[in-house]
Design a protein around this motif. Structure first.
Motif, short mmCIF file in Angstrom:
data_model
loop_
_atom_site.label_atom_id
_atom_site.label_comp_id
_atom_site.label_asym_id
_atom_site.label_seq_id
_atom_site.Cartn_x
_atom_site.Cartn_y
_atom_site.Cartn_z
N UNK A 1 0.84 -1.21 0.00
CA UNK A 1 0.00 0.00 0.00
C UNK A 1 0.88 1.25 0.00
N UNK A 2 0.30 2.38 -0.32
CA UNK A 2 1.07 3.62 -0.30
C UNK A 2 1.64 3.89 1.08
N UNK A 3 2.87 4.39 1.11
CA UNK A 3 3.50 4.73 2.38
C UNK A 3 3.81 6.22 2.47
N UNK A 4 3.23 6.97 1.55
CA UNK A 4 3.38 8.43 1.55
C UNK A 4 2.00 9.05 1.31
N UNK A 5 1.80 10.31 1.71
CA UNK A 5 0.51 10.95 1.48
C UNK A 5 0.21 11.15 -0.01
N UNK A 6 -1.04 11.35 -0.34
CA UNK A 6 -1.46 11.45 -1.74
C UNK A 6 -0.84 12.64 -2.46
N UNK A 7 -0.36 13.64 -1.74
CA UNK A 7 0.24 14.80 -2.39
C UNK A 7 1.77 14.72 -2.43
N UNK A 8 2.35 13.60 -2.04
CA UNK A 8 3.80 13.44 -2.05
C UNK A 8 4.31 13.38 -3.49
N UNK A 9 5.35 14.13 -3.84
CA UNK A 9 5.84 14.13 -5.22
C UNK A 9 6.39 12.78 -5.69
N UNK A 10 6.75 11.90 -4.76
CA UNK A 10 7.28 10.58 -5.13
C UNK A 10 6.21 9.49 -5.17
N UNK A 11 4.97 9.84 -4.93
CA UNK A 11 3.91 8.82 -4.84
C UNK A 11 3.77 8.03 -6.14
N UNK A 12 3.83 8.70 -7.28
CA UNK A 12 3.69 8.02 -8.57
C UNK A 12 4.81 6.99 -8.74
N UNK A 13 6.03 7.35 -8.39
CA UNK A 13 7.15 6.40 -8.48
C UNK A 13 6.98 5.25 -7.50
N UNK A 14 6.46 5.55 -6.31
CA UNK A 14 6.23 4.48 -5.33
C UNK A 14 5.17 3.51 -5.85
N UNK A 15 4.16 4.03 -6.52
CA UNK A 15 3.13 3.17 -7.11
C UNK A 15 3.75 2.26 -8.17
N UNK A 16 4.62 2.82 -9.01
CA UNK A 16 5.30 2.00 -10.01
C UNK A 16 6.11 0.89 -9.36
N UNK A 17 6.83 1.25 -8.30
CA UNK A 17 7.62 0.24 -7.59
C UNK A 17 6.72 -0.87 -7.03
N UNK A 18 5.57 -0.48 -6.49
CA UNK A 18 4.67 -1.45 -5.87
C UNK A 18 4.08 -2.41 -6.90
N UNK A 19 3.85 -1.93 -8.10
CA UNK A 19 3.20 -2.74 -9.13
C UNK A 19 4.17 -3.46 -10.07
N UNK A 20 5.44 -3.10 -10.02
CA UNK A 20 6.39 -3.60 -11.00
C UNK A 20 6.46 -5.12 -11.08
N UNK A 21 6.57 -5.81 -9.96
CA UNK A 21 6.70 -7.27 -10.00
C UNK A 21 5.46 -7.93 -10.59
N UNK A 22 4.28 -7.46 -10.21
CA UNK A 22 3.05 -8.03 -10.76
C UNK A 22 2.94 -7.76 -12.25
N UNK A 23 3.33 -6.56 -12.65
CA UNK A 23 3.31 -6.22 -14.07
C UNK A 23 4.26 -7.12 -14.85
N UNK A 24 5.48 -7.27 -14.36
CA UNK A 24 6.48 -8.11 -15.03
C UNK A 24 5.99 -9.56 -15.10
N UNK A 25 5.35 -10.02 -14.04
CA UNK A 25 4.83 -11.39 -14.03
C UNK A 25 3.74 -11.57 -15.09
N UNK A 26 2.88 -10.58 -15.23
CA UNK A 26 1.83 -10.65 -16.24
C UNK A 26 2.45 -10.73 -17.64
N UNK A 27 3.41 -9.88 -17.91
CA UNK A 27 4.08 -9.90 -19.21
C UNK A 27 4.76 -11.25 -19.43
N UNK A 28 5.48 -11.72 -18.43
CA UNK A 28 6.17 -13.02 -18.54
C UNK A 28 5.20 -14.16 -18.83
N UNK A 29 4.06 -14.17 -18.13
CA UNK A 29 3.08 -15.24 -18.35
C UNK A 29 2.50 -15.19 -19.76
#
Length: 94
Positions: A23-51
């Motif tokens: 889950x997000x570990x920064x407030x919704x207005x944090x400038x790094x939130x978008x990058x944190x979301x990418x980090x959180x989803x990266x493994x699942x995204x890569x797994x989907x592509x791999x499958x």
């Protein structure tokens, strides 16, 4: 393909399939939130592509399809009458 390569591939898929989306570990207005979301989803995204590639689809087909699905999903969320929050989330952030 050597069996050790296949074994490592399936072990990786097993790990990624159960990877947690944090889950997000920064407030919704944090400038790094978008990058944190990418980090959180990266493994699942890569797994989907791999499958999908393992199933026989080319990587370019998979990625183009994911972009199209994401675009369609964003349009669907924005069109919902009760989704003011979703529409606001889809607007560009400063």
């Amino acid at each position: 393909m050597p069996s050790d390569v296949l074994t490592r591939f399936f072990e990786r898929l097993k790990f990624i399939r159960w990877a947690k989306i944090y889950p997000p570990d920064v407030p919704s207005n944090d400038p790094d939130r978008f990058l944190r979301c990418q980090d959180a989803l990266h493994l699942e995204f890569a797994a989907l592509v791999d499958r999908a590639v393992a199933a026989g689809w080319r990587a370019d087909e998979v990625l183009t399809t994911i972009i199209e699905l994401a675009d369609n999903h964003a349009l669907m969320l924005a069109a919902r009458p009760s989704s003011k929050k979703s529409r606001l989330a889809l607007q560009p952030q400063p």
